[in-house]
Design an enzyme around this catalytic site. Structure first.
Site, PDB file in Angstrom:
ATOM      1  CG  ASN A 141     -12.241   4.817   1.572  1.00 39.87           C
ATOM      2  OD1 ASN A 141     -13.013   5.514   2.241  1.00 39.87           O
ATOM      3  ND2 ASN A 141     -11.351   5.331   0.763  1.00 39.87           N
ATOM      4  NE  ARG A 178     -13.328 -11.352 -15.668  1.00 41.53           N
ATOM      5  CZ  ARG A 178     -12.278 -11.660 -14.922  1.00 41.53           C
ATOM      6  NH1 ARG A 178     -11.155 -12.027 -15.508  1.00 41.53           N
ATOM      7  NH2 ARG A 178     -12.335 -11.586 -13.609  1.00 41.53           N
ATOM      8  CE  LYS A 190     -11.580   0.117  -0.779  1.00 43.45           C
ATOM      9  NZ  LYS A 190     -11.458   0.903  -2.003  1.00 43.45           N
ATOM     10  N   GLY A 200      -5.096   7.599 -11.732  1.00 44.63           N
ATOM     11  CA  GLY A 200      -5.402   6.871 -10.499  1.00 44.63           C
ATOM     12  C   GLY A 200      -4.598   7.375  -9.311  1.00 44.63           C
ATOM     13  CB  SER A 258      -0.907  -0.001   1.234  1.00 46.49           C
ATOM     14  OG  SER A 258      -1.515   1.265   1.367  1.00 46.49           O
ATOM     15  CB  ALA A 302     -19.423  -4.358 -12.348  1.00 46.43           C
ATOM     16  CB  ALA A 331     -12.858   0.754  -7.629  1.00 48.87           C
ATOM     17  CE1 TYR A 349      -1.441   2.418  -5.881  1.00 42.17           C
ATOM     18  CE2 TYR A 349      -3.817   2.295  -6.107  1.00 42.17           C
ATOM     19  CZ  TYR A 349      -2.662   1.940  -5.454  1.00 42.17           C
ATOM     20  OH  TYR A 349      -2.718   1.097  -4.376  1.00 42.17           O
ATOM     21  CG  LEU A 385     -10.485   4.402 -10.285  1.00 44.07           C
ATOM     22  CD1 LEU A 385     -11.054   5.329 -11.351  1.00 44.07           C
ATOM     23  CD2 LEU A 385     -11.588   3.649  -9.592  1.00 44.07           C
TER      24      LEU A 385
HETATM   25  P1  NAP Z   1     -12.500  -5.657  -7.321  1.00 44.39           P
HETATM   26  O1  NAP Z   1     -13.673  -5.333  -6.466  1.00 44.39           O
HETATM   27  O2  NAP Z   1     -11.790  -6.935  -7.138  1.00 44.39           O
HETATM   28  O3  NAP Z   1     -13.032  -5.584  -8.856  1.00 44.39           O
HETATM   29  C1  NAP Z   1     -12.181  -5.967  -9.901  1.00 44.39           C
HETATM   30  C2  NAP Z   1     -12.805  -5.563 -11.241  1.00 44.39           C
HETATM   31  O4  NAP Z   1     -11.832  -5.859 -12.254  1.00 44.39           O
HETATM   32  C3  NAP Z   1     -14.061  -6.358 -11.598  1.00 44.39           C
HETATM   33  O5  NAP Z   1     -14.896  -5.570 -12.395  1.00 44.39           O
HETATM   34  C4  NAP Z   1     -13.476  -7.521 -12.417  1.00 44.39           C
HETATM   35  O6  NAP Z   1     -14.365  -8.075 -13.325  1.00 44.39           O
HETATM   36  C5  NAP Z   1     -12.402  -6.779 -13.185  1.00 44.39           C
HETATM   37  N1  NAP Z   1     -11.375  -7.673 -13.689  1.00 44.39           N
HETATM   38  C6  NAP Z   1     -10.404  -8.275 -12.956  1.00 44.39           C
HETATM   39  N2  NAP Z   1      -9.619  -9.012 -13.778  1.00 44.39           N
HETATM   40  C7  NAP Z   1     -10.112  -8.856 -15.037  1.00 44.39           C
HETATM   41  C8  NAP Z   1      -9.724  -9.352 -16.312  1.00 44.39           C
HETATM   42  N3  NAP Z   1      -8.659 -10.149 -16.445  1.00 44.39           N
HETATM   43  N4  NAP Z   1     -10.428  -8.962 -17.389  1.00 44.39           N
HETATM   44  C9  NAP Z   1     -11.492  -8.147 -17.254  1.00 44.39           C
HETATM   45  N5  NAP Z   1     -11.910  -7.647 -16.074  1.00 44.39           N
HETATM   46  C10 NAP Z   1     -11.230  -7.997 -14.981  1.00 44.39           C
HETATM   47  O7  NAP Z   1     -11.387  -4.533  -7.229  1.00 44.39           O
HETATM   48  P2  NAP Z   1     -11.606  -2.968  -6.955  1.00 44.39           P
HETATM   49  O8  NAP Z   1     -11.524  -2.676  -5.518  1.00 44.39           O
HETATM   50  O9  NAP Z   1     -12.810  -2.530  -7.697  1.00 44.39           O
HETATM   51  O10 NAP Z   1     -10.269  -2.350  -7.598  1.00 44.39           O
HETATM   52  C11 NAP Z   1     -10.102  -2.330  -8.997  1.00 44.39           C
HETATM   53  C12 NAP Z   1      -8.913  -1.461  -9.374  1.00 44.39           C
HETATM   54  O11 NAP Z   1      -9.140  -0.112  -8.993  1.00 44.39           O
HETATM   55  C13 NAP Z   1      -7.617  -1.876  -8.697  1.00 44.39           C
HETATM   56  O12 NAP Z   1      -6.568  -1.796  -9.636  1.00 44.39           O
HETATM   57  C14 NAP Z   1      -7.428  -0.835  -7.608  1.00 44.39           C
HETATM   58  O13 NAP Z   1      -6.049  -0.620  -7.307  1.00 44.39           O
HETATM   59  C15 NAP Z   1      -8.025   0.381  -8.279  1.00 44.39           C
HETATM   60  N6  NAP Z   1      -8.463   1.392  -7.307  1.00 44.39           N
HETATM   61  C16 NAP Z   1      -7.866   2.603  -7.336  1.00 44.39           C
HETATM   62  C17 NAP Z   1      -8.244   3.588  -6.451  1.00 44.39           C
HETATM   63  C18 NAP Z   1      -7.571   4.918  -6.509  1.00 44.39           C
HETATM   64  O14 NAP Z   1      -7.711   5.702  -5.565  1.00 44.39           O
HETATM   65  N7  NAP Z   1      -6.879   5.225  -7.579  1.00 44.39           N
HETATM   66  C19 NAP Z   1      -9.264   3.336  -5.514  1.00 44.39           C
HETATM   67  C20 NAP Z   1      -9.873   2.076  -5.504  1.00 44.39           C
HETATM   68  C21 NAP Z   1      -9.460   1.107  -6.413  1.00 44.39           C
HETATM   69  P3  NAP Z   1     -15.265  -9.364 -12.911  1.00 44.39           P
HETATM   70  O15 NAP Z   1     -16.411  -8.828 -12.109  1.00 44.39           O
HETATM   71  O16 NAP Z   1     -15.695  -9.918 -14.232  1.00 44.39           O
HETATM   72  O17 NAP Z   1     -14.375 -10.284 -12.141  1.00 44.39           O
END
Ligand code: NAP
Length: 485
Positions: free
Chosen positions: A304, A367, A283, A452, A234, A344, A347, A431, A429
C-alpha cells in the site's frame, strides 16, 4: 493563478461567492450564461464591483454552459458586456471574426480561445494550442482524459509547448483531476475552482489553496499521491498535505485515478513522482514494478506504499502496522488470544497475517467460502462461511474487514445475529461512518472499540514517514478526524 468560477444566478449571489473566496483566488470567471435574464443588464458593471481581474464568459450548452438563446443573441450579449472593464473574454475557438472579438481587441481585453471536450481529447491538442497562441490569443483546452495515457499527453504540454507562455490546459473528470491540482506542471497559467462545481472535477478554492497549496508548486516540489480506482473520495490527501506543510516540506499529495498501473509508472517517471499510497484495486497490481519489498509485502502479497529509492521503487505495507499496533499490549498480556476475522479480501490479508504473526488463533468467515479457505490455508488459520459467524461468539477479538456498512450502505451489518459480550474487543476497518451499525451494537454491549478511521490515520502517518523521513507533526494529529456521523 487560482480562478474562481462564479456560478450565481444574480449579481448579489456572485458578489457573496466572491467575498467568501477572495483570500484564496487571483482572478474570477464571471459566467453570464448562468445569470438570470434580469441580471444580465448589469453584467458590464461587474468588474468594477470586485478588486480582481475578471474573465467574461457566456458558455453555450454544447460546451457545458446554460445559454439557451441563438448564437446571434449570445454574440450580441457578449459584445454589449465588453463595455465593462473585463481583463479577459472567453470566446470558443470555432467562433470566427465576431463583433465581440473585434471589440475585445479594440478595448485591449485579452481573448481566451477555448475548446471543451467532455468525452475525450482532441488528437491534435498540441497543434491547436500552438495555432491559437500564434495569433496572440490565450489557448484554453478543457478536455476529458479517458486513461492515464491521456493524462500523460496533458503533462507533456509543458515541455512540448514551453515556448507558449500563456495557455490554459486542464483535464476534466476523474483521470484529469491531477492536472487541475498540478496545473503548473501541465504548463497551465491557471486552474479553475468553484463553490458549486460547474465542470467535472472542480473543487473549492479553499481546498485548492489551503489543502493542496497548488499555487505554491514549483520545479522543486516533490510530488506524492494515492493511486486507486475509484480514488477521488480518498481521505489520504487530508492526512499527507497538512503534514507536509507542518514540517515545511516542499511537497504535494494528489489523488490519481489509475486504470493501468503500467501507464502510471510511466507517468511517475515522467513527472518524477516521489512516492504513492496504493489503494483498491492496485495493491497487488503494483508488485511487478517494485525493485525492493519488505517482509510484510512478500508475506501478504499486497503493497500500500511505494517510494522512490534511488533508481528503483520500494514497496512497504503500512496497513499491517496501522492495524496491529493498538492490539499489541493486549496480545502480549494474553487478553487477546483468539480472533474472528470477518471478510477475506485485501484488507483481511494484512489483518490475518498480522494476527497470526503475533500468535493469535484466527478464524476467517467470508461470504465466498473459497476465498476464506485459501487465505486460511496460507496463514494456517481456520475458516467458515459468513453465515456461521455466530458459532464464534466466544473469541476475544472480532475484526470486521468487509466493505459492508460503509457509506452509502450504512444500514447494513455483516454479522447481524452475532451477540457481542462486554469483555470483547471489536475492531471495525470501515471508516465511513465512524460508527457502523455493527460497531454501534458492540458499543451497546460494552465492548472495547477500535475504529477504522484511527487505523487509516496510523497507516497514513507511517506512509508520511516513508515519504519524508520525518515523524508526522504531533500537533496536527488531533485535527485528523472525519465529521462525526
Ligand atoms: P476487497 O478486497 O474488495 O474485499 C471486500 C470484502 O468484503 C470481501 O471479503 C467480500 O466478500 C466482502 N463483501 C463485500 N460485499 C459484501 C456483502 N454484500 N456481504 C458480505 N461480504 C461482502 O476490499 P478491501 O480492500 O479488503 O477493503 C474492505 C474494507 O476495508 C473497505 O471498506 C475498506 O475501506 C476498508 N479498509 C480500511 C482500512 C483502514 O485503514 N481503516 C484499510 C484497508 C481497507 P467476498 O469475498 O465474498 O466478495
Amino acid at each position: 493563478m487560482i480562478c474562481l468560477v462564479l456560478s450565481g444566478s444574480t449579481i448579489e449571489e456572485n458578489i457573496s461567492q466572491f467575498k467568501r473566496n477572495r483570500e484564496y483566488v487571483d482572478l474570477v470567471e464571471f459566467r453570464i450564461d448562468l445569470l438570470d435574464e434580469s441580471s444580465r443588464g448589469l453584467a458590464s458593471k461587474f468588474p468594477d464591483m470586485v478588486d480582481l481581474p475578471v474573465i467574461l464568459t457566456c458558455r453555450r450548452q454544447s460546451d457545458g454552459g446554460k445559454y439557451v438563446g441563438s448564437e446571434k443573441s449570445r454574440g450580441a450579449l457578449l459584445e454589449s458586456c465588453l463595455d465593462g472593464n473585463f481583463a479577459y473574454v472567453d470566446i470558443e475557438d470555432d467562433i470566427k471574426r465576431s463583433a465581440a472579438e473585434l471589440k475585445a481587441r479594440e478595448r485591449k481585453i485579452r481573448i481566451i480561445r477555448s475548446r471543451h471536450d467532455f468525452t475525450g481529447m482532441p488528437s491534435d491538442i498540441f497543434h491547436r494550442i500552438s495555432k491559437i497562441a500564434a495569433k496572440g490569443d490565450i489557448p484554453k483546452m478543457a478536455v476529458t482524459p479517458q486513461s492515464v495515457l491521456d493524462l500523460i499527453t496533458l503533462f507533456r504540454v509543458k515541455t512540448e509547448l514551453a515556448d507558449v507562455g500563456e495557455k490554459i490546459v486542464l483535464g476534466m473528470g476523474d483521470f484529469g483531476f491531477p492536472s487541475r491540482i498540478l496545473y503548473k506542471r501541465v504548463g497551465s497559467m491557471l486552474t479553475y475552482c468553484a463553490d458549486t462545481p460547474v465542470a467535472p472535477g472542480q473543487i473549492s478554492a479553499q481546498k485548492m489553496k489551503e489543502l493542496y497549496r497548488a499555487d505554491t508548486v514549483d520545479d522543486r516540489t516533490h510530488i506524492f499521491g494515492v493511486i486507486g480506482n475509484p480514488v477521488l473520495h480518498s481521505f489520504s490527501p487530508e492526512i499527507q498535505n497538512p503534514g507536509f506543510k507542518g514540517i515545511n516540506f516542499n511537497a504535494i499529495y494528489v489523488p490519481f485515478h489509475v486504470d493501468s498501473v503500467r501507464s502510471f509508472f510511466i507517468l511517475a517517471e515522467m513527472i518524477k513522482i516521489s512516492g504513492v499510497s496504493v489503494t483498491v484495486p492496485h495493491k497487488q497490481n503494483v508488485l511487478p514494478y517494485l525493485g525492493k519489498i519488505t517482509r510484510e509485502v512478500k508475506q501478504i502479497g499486497s503493497c500500500n506504499t511505494v517510494v522512490r529509492a534511488k533508481n528503483l521503487w520500494m514497496g512497504t505495507n503500512t496497513d499491517y502496522y496501522g492495524f496491529v499496533d493498538p492490539l499489541l499490549v493486549d496480545i502480549d498480556n494474553k487478553t487477546i488470544q483468539s480472533a474472528l476475522v470477518v471478510g477475506a479480501g485485501g484488507a483481511a490479508r494484512s489483518v490475518v497475517w498480522a494476527l497470526r504473526n503475533h500468535g493469535c488463533k484466527v478464524t476467517i468467515v467470508n461470504r465466498n467460502v473459497d476465498r476464506a479457505r485459501s487465505l486460511a490455508l496460507e496463514t494456517m488459520a481456520a475458516f467458515d462461511s459468513l453465515d456461521n459467524a455466530k458459532h464464534y461468539e466466544h473469541v476475544d477479538l472480532i475484526v470486521q474487514t468487509t466493505s459492508v456498512g460503509m457509506i452509502p450502505d450504512s444500514e447494513s451489518d455483516p454479522i447481524p445475529d452475532f451477540n457481542f459480550t462486554k469483555d470483547q474487543t471489536v475492531y471495525e476497518l470501515v471508516y465511513r461512518p465512524k460508527y457502523t451499525k455493527m460497531l454501534d451494537r458492540a458499543r451497546k454491549s460494552g465492548c472495547k472499540l477500535l475504529f477504522g478511521i484511527d487505523m487509516l490515520i496510523r497507516q497514513g502517518k507511517l506512509q508520511f514517514e516513508s515519504f519524508t523521513g520525518y515523524h508526522y507533526p504531533k500537533r496536527l494529529e488531533q485535527t485528523l478526524h472525519l465529521e462525526e456521523d
